[in-house]
Design a protein around this motif. Sequence first.
Motif, mmCIF file in Angstrom:
data_model
loop_
_atom_site.group_PDB
_atom_site.id
_atom_site.type_symbol
_atom_site.label_atom_id
_atom_site.label_comp_id
_atom_site.label_asym_id
_atom_site.label_seq_id
_atom_site.Cartn_x
_atom_site.Cartn_y
_atom_site.Cartn_z
ATOM 1 N N LYS A 6 18.536 -6.765 5.250
ATOM 2 C CA LYS A 6 18.066 -6.458 6.652
ATOM 3 C C LYS A 6 17.898 -7.851 7.430
ATOM 4 C CE LYS A 6 15.103 -3.939 9.923
ATOM 5 N NZ LYS A 6 14.002 -3.036 10.019
ATOM 6 N N THR B 75 15.329 -7.391 16.509
ATOM 7 C CA THR B 75 14.924 -6.105 16.239
ATOM 8 C C THR B 75 13.558 -5.533 16.920
ATOM 9 O OG1 THR B 75 16.219 -5.807 14.613
ATOM 10 C CG2 THR B 75 14.453 -4.227 14.666
ATOM 11 N N GLN C 279 14.094 -5.621 20.810
ATOM 12 C CA GLN C 279 14.890 -4.483 21.261
ATOM 13 C C GLN C 279 13.834 -3.240 21.259
ATOM 14 O OE1 GLN C 279 18.559 -4.166 18.932
ATOM 15 N NE2 GLN C 279 19.461 -5.761 19.843
ATOM 16 N N ASN C 280 13.247 -3.094 20.261
ATOM 17 C CA ASN C 280 12.198 -1.994 20.152
ATOM 18 C C ASN C 280 11.050 -1.912 21.197
ATOM 19 O OD1 ASN C 280 13.332 -0.900 17.632
ATOM 20 N ND2 ASN C 280 11.904 -1.765 16.250
ATOM 21 N N ARG D 290 16.902 1.739 16.526
ATOM 22 C CA ARG D 290 15.836 1.482 17.495
ATOM 23 C C ARG D 290 14.917 2.654 17.468
ATOM 24 N NH1 ARG D 290 18.281 -2.027 15.914
ATOM 25 N NH2 ARG D 290 16.880 -1.462 14.266
ATOM 26 N N ASP E 71 13.126 3.318 14.466
ATOM 27 C CA ASP E 71 12.077 2.374 14.294
ATOM 28 C C ASP E 71 10.733 3.023 14.987
ATOM 29 O OD1 ASP E 71 13.667 0.902 12.678
ATOM 30 O OD2 ASP E 71 13.986 -0.740 14.409
#
Length: 94
Positions: A17, A23, A26-27, A58, A61
């Motif tokens: 990852k 990330t 984006q979350n 996302r 997550d």
Amino acid sequence: MAEYESNYKKVGGGRMKLKNKTTKSQNDRLLTYLKDHRKGITTFEAFEVLHICRISARVADLRDRGYQIDTIMHRETVDGMPKVWGQYVLRGIA
């Protein structure tokens, strides 16, 4: 090659990852959008508005962080071709 490897970390099942802030940002952008837009967001809107290509990842997550997000699947036929897309709506926090 060492620079390439240092940008990744191992996760479950030997998968790699990317370890960066993309990330997380984006979350954060997705969560803010969902809180501000009660109608939710579609896959296309996520790409166009938030520049997120894999919204399902996302959403996963955010679900892992305890957010309850419903997926509403839409289906229609356009010019004889079936179209399917998801809409994600924030219900709350578990």
